[in-house]
Design an enzyme around this catalytic site. Structure first.
Site, short mmCIF file in Angstrom:
data_model
loop_
_atom_site.label_atom_id
_atom_site.label_comp_id
_atom_site.label_asym_id
_atom_site.label_seq_id
_atom_site.Cartn_x
_atom_site.Cartn_y
_atom_site.Cartn_z
N GLY A 47 -20.35 -8.61 0.32
CA GLY A 47 -20.88 -7.50 1.09
C GLY A 47 -22.21 -7.86 1.75
N ARG A 83 -12.97 -4.65 -6.70
CA ARG A 83 -13.66 -4.31 -7.93
C ARG A 83 -13.02 -5.10 -9.06
NH1 ARG A 83 -16.73 -2.59 -4.83
NH2 ARG A 83 -17.74 -0.53 -4.73
N ASP A 101 0.86 -1.18 0.00
CA ASP A 101 0.00 0.00 0.00
C ASP A 101 0.90 1.23 0.00
OD1 ASP A 101 -1.64 2.22 0.73
OD2 ASP A 101 -3.11 0.86 1.58
N THR A 109 -8.05 -3.00 -2.85
CA THR A 109 -7.82 -1.64 -3.29
C THR A 109 -9.08 -1.05 -3.92
OG1 THR A 109 -6.35 -0.23 -4.62
CG2 THR A 109 -6.99 -2.33 -5.57
N HIS A 138 -21.13 -11.36 -6.34
CA HIS A 138 -20.95 -10.12 -5.56
C HIS A 138 -21.72 -10.20 -4.25
CE1 HIS A 138 -19.97 -5.57 -6.10
NE2 HIS A 138 -19.66 -6.00 -4.89
N GLU A 164 -19.03 -6.71 -14.56
CA GLU A 164 -19.57 -7.18 -13.29
C GLU A 164 -20.21 -8.55 -13.42
OE1 GLU A 164 -19.86 -7.45 -9.74
OE2 GLU A 164 -19.92 -5.28 -9.90
N ASP A 224 -15.36 -12.61 -6.36
CA ASP A 224 -16.69 -12.13 -6.01
C ASP A 224 -17.08 -10.97 -6.92
OD1 ASP A 224 -19.00 -12.34 -4.30
OD2 ASP A 224 -18.44 -10.39 -3.46
#
Length: 339
Positions: free
Chosen positions: A300, A250, A189, A221, A297, A278, A273
């Site tokens: 979350g 992402r 990072d 990230t 996805h 997408e 995921d």
């Protein structure tokens, strides 16, 4: 921006699905206790005449997934607007610098949304360390128990090297959980120094070293102009044979073509995921690859986890109404760096 009354006027701004699933009857009752909701229906657009009439009276927006961008036209139509309380994770899709320039306070339930992503990531790291999915598939094919001697010595989580790309809220949470396991943690990072990494139980390295050394690489990230395609062909090629890439961040952070080639060759494995796009086309070859687990996805907040998002947003609104400091305020200077 100061409030004009002890009970602010408020609007929901999100998709109908989010309003029903995240806020629901419970959330509406909790909001009614501290604010005056101007409409029973969520705003899914800010452009209609009806929406503009409501915005003219609104002091607070309770936002969620599907909230339209709060641009200059919206701010001009909402002269009394003082706060945005987001009942989801990232605010980047609808909040920009203009909101802070107008003096709005912004709060996000990102910390609540991070919790299940941390749990998912930890579970996948440990499952992949044991090679649970490919070994279960092999067991189904062979229908016999393999001997200890047939199990490759690399299988297991004792001494596993885990690379964390980005010390985001989720990245930090994963590192915190990994302290309970006998693994070595690497962190890449550019905004973290070695001492900070050490406090998270990690060794700070460059991304190139992280990908080269790690048995499992977990991506956390945010998607920014500078991180699009960050995990490119060179980094993917540098991964050890049999290493695993986990992406809950992402899809566009990764070069999808380069990753697909490596997975189809069977050189590495992945848990995705998120993908780019997408939703992969139905004919995409990864759907039939035994070297990748693709989930919709779901890391979350979903199902009963959505209540945490509602509760955090409502609690922040209560604090603001009471004149107390917010616990999850977004600072203007961090907007461009958060997920």
């Amino acid at each position: 921006m100061a409030r004009e009354s002890s009970r602010p006027t408020a609007l929901l701004a999100m998709s109908e699905d989010a309003a029903a699933s995240v806020i629901g009857a419970t959330g509406r009752a909790e909001l009614d206790a501290v604010a005056d909701l101007l409409s029973d229906e969520p705003l899914t657009t800010f452009r209609s005449p009806g929406a503009r009439r409501l915005l003219a009276e609104a002091e607070v927006l309770i936002t969620g997934w599907g909230c339209p961008p709060i641009d200059e036209q919206v701010l001009d139509a909402a002269p009394r607007l003082a706060g945005v309380f987001h009942a989801a994770g990232s605010v980047r899709g609808h909040v920009g610098p203009n909101c802070f320039e107008r003096g709005l306070i912004v709060s996000s339930a990102a910390a609540a949304n991070a919790r299940p992503v941390v749990e998912y990531t930890l579970a996948m790291i440990l499952l992949e360390g044991k090679r649970v999915l490919p070994r279960a598939a092999e067991y189904r094919r062979q229908r016999r128990m393999p001997s200890l001697a047939e199990t490759h010595p690399s299988v297991g989580n004792n001494g596993l090297t885990v690379g964390i790309l980005s010390a985001s809220i989720i990245g930090r949470g994963v590192m915190r959980q990994l302290r309970h396991h006998d693994v070595e943690v690497l962190l890449a990072d550019p905004f973290v120094d070695a001492d900070t990494a050490a406090r998270h139980g990690a060794q700070l390295v460059e991304a190139e070293e992280l990908f080269r050394r790690s048995d499992v690489v977990s991506l956390h990230t945010p998607l920014l102009p500078t991180t699009r395609g960050l995990v490119g062909r060179e980094l993917i090629s540098s991964m050890q044979d049999g290493a695993v890439l986990i992406n809950t961040a992402r899809g566009a952070v990764v070069d999808q073509e380069a990753l697909t080639e490596a997975l189809l060759a069977g050189r590495i494995r992945a848990v995705l995921d998120v993908t780019d796009p997408e939703e992969l086309p139905a004919e995409h070859p990864l759907w039939d690859s035994e070297h990748v687990l693709i989930t919709p996805h779901l890391a979350g907040s979903q199902g009963n986890e959505l209540a945490r998002l509602r509760d955090m947003a409502v609690a922040e609104l209560r604090r603001w109404v009471a004149g107390e400091p917010l616990h999850h305020a977004i600072r203007h200077d961090t907007l461009e760096l958060i997920a």
